[in-house]
Structures are given as structure tokens and as C-alpha cells.
Write a protein that holds these residues in place. Structure first.
Motif, PDB file in Angstrom:
ATOM      1  N   GLU A   7      51.784  34.835  38.790  1.00 26.15           N
ATOM      2  CA  GLU A   7      51.647  35.650  37.577  1.00 26.15           C
ATOM      3  C   GLU A   7      50.341  35.336  36.859  1.00 26.15           C
ATOM      4  OE1 GLU A   7      56.216  36.575  36.144  1.00 26.15           O
ATOM      5  OE2 GLU A   7      55.319  34.641  35.625  1.00 26.15           O
ATOM      6  N   ASN A   8      50.016  34.046  36.758  1.00 26.58           N
ATOM      7  CA  ASN A   8      48.773  33.655  36.084  1.00 26.58           C
ATOM      8  C   ASN A   8      47.544  34.175  36.827  1.00 26.58           C
ATOM      9  OD1 ASN A   8      50.168  32.301  34.077  1.00 26.58           O
ATOM     10  ND2 ASN A   8      50.071  30.321  35.117  1.00 26.58           N
ATOM     11  N   ALA A   9      47.596  34.139  38.161  1.00 26.05           N
ATOM     12  CA  ALA A   9      46.474  34.643  38.955  1.00 26.05           C
ATOM     13  C   ALA A   9      46.283  36.138  38.717  1.00 26.05           C
ATOM     14  CB  ALA A   9      46.713  34.371  40.441  1.00 26.05           C
ATOM     15  N   VAL A  10      47.375  36.877  38.724  1.00 29.23           N
ATOM     16  CA  VAL A  10      47.304  38.324  38.509  1.00 29.23           C
ATOM     17  C   VAL A  10      46.763  38.633  37.115  1.00 29.23           C
ATOM     18  CG1 VAL A  10      48.674  40.441  38.272  1.00 29.23           C
ATOM     19  CG2 VAL A  10      49.102  38.885  40.171  1.00 29.23           C
ATOM     20  N   GLN A  11      47.252  37.905  36.112  1.00 27.85           N
ATOM     21  CA  GLN A  11      46.800  38.134  34.736  1.00 27.85           C
ATOM     22  C   GLN A  11      45.306  37.867  34.586  1.00 27.85           C
ATOM     23  OE1 GLN A  11      49.387  35.691  32.350  1.00 27.85           O
ATOM     24  NE2 GLN A  11      51.196  36.930  32.795  1.00 27.85           N
ATOM     25  N   SER A  12      44.835  36.770  35.201  1.00 28.62           N
ATOM     26  CA  SER A  12      43.398  36.451  35.102  1.00 28.62           C
ATOM     27  C   SER A  12      42.565  37.484  35.846  1.00 28.62           C
ATOM     28  CB  SER A  12      43.127  35.040  35.629  1.00 28.62           C
ATOM     29  OG  SER A  12      43.270  34.962  37.032  1.00 28.62           O
ATOM     30  N   GLU A  17      37.766  42.018  34.487  1.00 25.82           N
ATOM     31  CA  GLU A  17      36.821  43.132  34.526  1.00 25.82           C
ATOM     32  C   GLU A  17      37.278  44.252  33.585  1.00 25.82           C
ATOM     33  OE1 GLU A  17      33.979  43.303  36.049  1.00 25.82           O
ATOM     34  OE2 GLU A  17      34.063  41.715  37.572  1.00 25.82           O
ATOM     35  N   ASN A  18      36.307  45.029  33.105  1.00 25.38           N
ATOM     36  CA  ASN A  18      36.606  46.218  32.316  1.00 25.38           C
ATOM     37  C   ASN A  18      37.149  47.295  33.258  1.00 25.38           C
ATOM     38  OD1 ASN A  18      36.492  48.660  30.872  1.00 25.38           O
ATOM     39  ND2 ASN A  18      34.742  47.971  29.654  1.00 25.38           N
ATOM     40  N   PRO A  19      38.380  47.776  33.029  1.00 24.51           N
ATOM     41  CA  PRO A  19      38.980  48.746  33.954  1.00 24.51           C
ATOM     42  C   PRO A  19      38.223  50.065  34.052  1.00 24.51           C
ATOM     43  CG  PRO A  19      40.304  48.529  31.960  1.00 24.51           C
ATOM     44  CD  PRO A  19      39.292  47.426  31.926  1.00 24.51           C
ATOM     45  N   ASN A  75      47.381  32.720  45.948  1.00 22.38           N
ATOM     46  CA  ASN A  75      48.010  32.948  44.641  1.00 22.38           C
ATOM     47  C   ASN A  75      47.606  31.886  43.613  1.00 22.38           C
ATOM     48  OD1 ASN A  75      49.495  30.864  45.935  1.00 22.38           O
ATOM     49  ND2 ASN A  75      51.304  31.309  44.696  1.00 22.38           N
ATOM     50  N   ASP A  76      47.055  30.757  44.058  1.00 20.55           N
ATOM     51  CA  ASP A  76      46.724  29.657  43.128  1.00 20.55           C
ATOM     52  C   ASP A  76      45.261  29.731  42.690  1.00 20.55           C
ATOM     53  OD1 ASP A  76      45.853  29.060  45.680  1.00 20.55           O
ATOM     54  OD2 ASP A  76      46.425  26.942  45.613  1.00 20.55           O
ATOM     55  N   LEU A  77      44.888  30.878  42.095  1.00 21.75           N
ATOM     56  CA  LEU A  77      43.508  31.121  41.682  1.00 21.75           C
ATOM     57  C   LEU A  77      43.436  31.519  40.216  1.00 21.75           C
ATOM     58  CD1 LEU A  77      42.198  33.271  44.702  1.00 21.75           C
ATOM     59  CD2 LEU A  77      42.099  30.780  44.419  1.00 21.75           C
ATOM     60  N   VAL A  78      42.274  31.279  39.629  1.00 26.24           N
ATOM     61  CA  VAL A  78      41.954  31.749  38.280  1.00 26.24           C
ATOM     62  C   VAL A  78      40.651  32.521  38.384  1.00 26.24           C
ATOM     63  CG1 VAL A  78      41.431  31.137  35.897  1.00 26.24           C
ATOM     64  CG2 VAL A  78      43.102  29.785  37.190  1.00 26.24           C
ATOM     65  N   PHE A  79      40.684  33.811  38.077  1.00 26.29           N
ATOM     66  CA  PHE A  79      39.507  34.671  38.184  1.00 26.29           C
ATOM     67  C   PHE A  79      38.747  34.674  36.859  1.00 26.29           C
ATOM     68  CE2 PHE A  79      42.509  36.089  41.340  1.00 26.29           C
ATOM     69  CZ  PHE A  79      41.731  36.431  42.430  1.00 26.29           C
ATOM     70  N   HIS A  80      37.461  34.367  36.911  1.00 26.00           N
ATOM     71  CA  HIS A  80      36.630  34.341  35.710  1.00 26.00           C
ATOM     72  C   HIS A  80      36.059  35.731  35.426  1.00 26.00           C
ATOM     73  CE1 HIS A  80      35.913  29.791  35.198  1.00 26.00           C
ATOM     74  NE2 HIS A  80      36.913  29.954  36.057  1.00 26.00           N
ATOM     75  N   LYS A  81      35.593  35.916  34.219  1.00 26.87           N
ATOM     76  CA  LYS A  81      35.008  37.179  33.797  1.00 26.87           C
ATOM     77  C   LYS A  81      33.873  37.605  34.735  1.00 26.87           C
ATOM     78  CE  LYS A  81      37.162  38.188  29.835  1.00 26.87           C
ATOM     79  NZ  LYS A  81      37.858  39.460  29.585  1.00 26.87           N
ATOM     80  N   SER A  82      33.887  38.869  35.096  1.00 33.04           N
ATOM     81  CA  SER A  82      32.810  39.511  35.865  1.00 33.04           C
ATOM     82  C   SER A  82      32.648  38.965  37.279  1.00 33.04           C
ATOM     83  CB  SER A  82      31.471  39.399  35.118  1.00 33.04           C
ATOM     84  OG  SER A  82      31.566  39.985  33.839  1.00 33.04           O
ATOM     85  N   TRP A  83      33.639  38.277  37.802  1.00 31.18           N
ATOM     86  CA  TRP A  83      33.509  37.738  39.158  1.00 31.18           C
ATOM     87  C   TRP A  83      33.282  38.859  40.174  1.00 31.18           C
ATOM     88  CZ3 TRP A  83      36.360  38.672  43.567  1.00 31.18           C
ATOM     89  CH2 TRP A  83      37.478  39.499  43.387  1.00 31.18           C
ATOM     90  N   SER A 176      27.261  33.063  41.429  1.00 29.02           N
ATOM     91  CA  SER A 176      27.439  33.615  40.080  1.00 29.02           C
ATOM     92  C   SER A 176      28.795  34.301  39.918  1.00 29.02           C
ATOM     93  CB  SER A 176      26.327  34.625  39.772  1.00 29.02           C
ATOM     94  OG  SER A 176      26.328  35.670  40.731  1.00 29.02           O
ATOM     95  N   SER A 177      29.538  34.396  41.005  1.00 20.96           N
ATOM     96  CA  SER A 177      30.893  34.933  40.981  1.00 20.96           C
ATOM     97  C   SER A 177      31.846  33.743  41.009  1.00 20.96           C
ATOM     98  CB  SER A 177      31.123  35.829  42.210  1.00 20.96           C
ATOM     99  OG  SER A 177      32.477  36.218  42.317  1.00 20.96           O
ATOM    100  N   ILE A 178      32.624  33.571  39.939  1.00 21.53           N
ATOM    101  CA  ILE A 178      33.425  32.344  39.785  1.00 21.53           C
ATOM    102  C   ILE A 178      34.920  32.649  39.878  1.00 21.53           C
ATOM    103  CG2 ILE A 178      33.779  30.264  38.419  1.00 21.53           C
ATOM    104  CD1 ILE A 178      30.847  30.808  39.127  1.00 21.53           C
ATOM    105  N   VAL A 179      35.566  32.006  40.847  1.00 19.48           N
ATOM    106  CA  VAL A 179      37.021  32.066  40.988  1.00 19.48           C
ATOM    107  C   VAL A 179      37.500  30.647  41.285  1.00 19.48           C
ATOM    108  CG1 VAL A 179      38.981  32.979  42.288  1.00 19.48           C
ATOM    109  CG2 VAL A 179      36.986  34.439  41.863  1.00 19.48           C
ATOM    110  N   ASP A 180      38.259  30.076  40.379  1.00 19.58           N
ATOM    111  CA  ASP A 180      38.704  28.688  40.548  1.00 19.58           C
ATOM    112  C   ASP A 180      39.959  28.598  41.400  1.00 19.58           C
ATOM    113  OD1 ASP A 180      36.619  27.706  39.076  1.00 19.58           O
ATOM    114  OD2 ASP A 180      37.741  27.567  37.206  1.00 19.58           O
ATOM    115  N   HIS A 181      39.975  27.562  42.234  1.00 19.72           N
ATOM    116  CA  HIS A 181      41.098  27.317  43.142  1.00 19.72           C
ATOM    117  C   HIS A 181      41.843  26.071  42.677  1.00 19.72           C
ATOM    118  CE1 HIS A 181      42.550  26.017  47.385  1.00 19.72           C
ATOM    119  NE2 HIS A 181      43.408  26.856  46.850  1.00 19.72           N
ATOM    120  N   LEU A 182      43.162  26.200  42.534  1.00 21.55           N
ATOM    121  CA  LEU A 182      43.977  25.093  42.039  1.00 21.55           C
ATOM    122  C   LEU A 182      44.475  24.182  43.152  1.00 21.55           C
ATOM    123  CD1 LEU A 182      45.988  27.018  39.293  1.00 21.55           C
ATOM    124  CD2 LEU A 182      43.786  25.841  39.109  1.00 21.55           C
TER     125      LEU A 182
END
Length: 228
Positions: A7-12, A17-19, A75-83, A176-182
């Protein structure tokens, strides 16, 4: 716990991004057969009857979409802005680029790759190849074919990048594209026996497929793993 991680991954992802600029077609493949069917918000959630397999489930998700670009994500990811915007910018700048990974702000700086340090071409797993998040042009599959469903869990990224190299295609890390892995949240939730099954068979299959182990040796070890 794993449901919350997804759920957290989907929310992030949705918030990243701007839809009006980028629209995500999110497909979640839920492997927990005991979980009551539940649609993760803003996704198409599938509960396949077939037994779990990393590539098997990814192929299923790919078949349910038709977009120009595909992202295969743990599924254990956090997507940062503008990735995603940064990823697309890299593809636009280099039409020969067919596959890429985003950088992880936890992992990559600790392994000698600074964030926002440019495009890093290469084929090294856990460096240029972040197996937890792979982004590629759909047309690549016309050359490589579907993902090899012989891989259940581990070595999927090794097989993916070996296949790309085999066909002379280009892959890069977009720093410059940031996606964190837990880091391996699903694997850590399994008991020791299940972890062994999820990892070791894939290693031996990988060695056989890429010429490091004979068929006889692979089948013999697989038989021993089955009866373990």
C-alpha cells in the motif's frame, strides 16, 4: 505487514507525478492466496491461481497492459517525486537506450554511485542494474521475448541483464530518478526453509542456463532440493 508495504509503495507511486503529465497503469499481482481479495487503491489487483514466480507474475502483469513503457517493481519501494519524469527524460535524450533502473538513495551512495551524477551505462547487478525496479521500452520484448519463467525469485535480475547483453541492447542507471528499496521485506518474512527454496534453485538454474553448470548437475541438485 506485507500488505501495508505494498500500500505504501502504491501511494508513493501515485504521489510521485502530476497525473496531468504522467498517468500510471498500476497492476498489483498479489501472491498471498490466503488474503481475502482486496483491490489496492488506484490499481488493478490480480489474484492469480498459478503458483508464485517472480517472472511468471511479471509476465502476467505485462500482458494486462499496453503502454509504451513498462516498469517492473518490487512491492518494498518508495518512489520519489519526478522519478518517472527523469526516467523518460533519459530515454528521450538517448533513443538507443531501451532499459534502465532508477537510483536508490539508500543503496547507491553507499556503493560508490552518487545521486544526480548523470547516466551510468553498464550491466552490473546492484550497481547499474537495480533489480528491484526495472524500466524499459515495451518494444524490447520483441527482441528478447518474455521473461524466463524458470526463475522463481533470485537471479531474475541477473538473467534479465544477461539477456539484454546477449542481444546487444543498452541499459543504464539514471541517477536523477530516485526510487528507494527497503531490501528484501518479502523474503525476510519467510521461514528459513522457504527462503532456501526461493533462492537456491534459481541460482542453480541460472548457472545451467548460462553455461556454468551441466544439465546433469542441475537436475541432480534440483532433485536434492526437492527432497530437502
Amino acid at each position: 505487514m506485507l500488505k501495508g508495504i505494498t500500500e505504501n509503495a502504491v501511494q508513493s507511486l501515485i504521489a510521485s507525478e502530476n497525473p496531468s503529465d504522467i498517468q500510471f497503469d498500476i497492476v498489483v499481482i498479489e501472491s498471498n492466496k490466503k488474503q481475502e481479495e482486496y483491490a489496492y487503491p488506484c490499481t488493478r489487483t490480480l489474484f492469480p491461481r498459478k503458483k508464485f514466480g517472480f517472472h511468471k507474475y511479471f509476465n502476467l502483469g505485462i500482458s494486462k497492459t499496453d503502454s509504451q513503457y513498462i516498469c517492473l517493481a518490487n512491492n518494498d519501494l518508495v518512489f520519489h517525486k519526478s522519478w518517472a519524469s527523469e526516467m523518460l527524460r533519459a530515454f528521450d535524450a538517448d533513443p538507443s537506450l531501451v532499459s534502465a533502473s532508477p537510483a536508490c538513495s539508500i543503496h547507491h551512495p553507499a556503493h560508490g554511485v552518487d545521486l544526480y551524477s548523470g547516466i551510468h551505462e553498464g550491466f552490473e547487478v546492484r550497481k547499474e542494474v537495480a533489480g528491484w525496479c526495472l524500466f524499459f521500452k515495451r518494444e524490447m520484448l520483441d527482441i528478447t521475448g518474455k521473461l524466463d519463467e524458470g526463475f522463481t525469485f533470485w537471479y531474475s535480475d541477473n538473467d534479465y541483464i544477461n539477456t539484454i547483453q546477449k542481444h546487444g541492447l543498452k541499459h543504464a542507471l539514471v541517477s536523477s530518478s530516485i526510487v528507494d528499496h527497503l531490501e528484501s521485506q518479502t523474503l525476510k518474512s519467510k521461514d528459513e526453509k522457504e527462503q532456501f527454496k526461493l533462492t537456491h534453485n534459481d541460482r542453480f538454474y541460472y548457472e545451467y542456463k548460462w553455461g556454468k553448470r551441466s544439465l546433469f548437475s542441475y537436475l541432480n541438485i534440483k532433485r536434492k532440493l526437492f527432497f530437502r
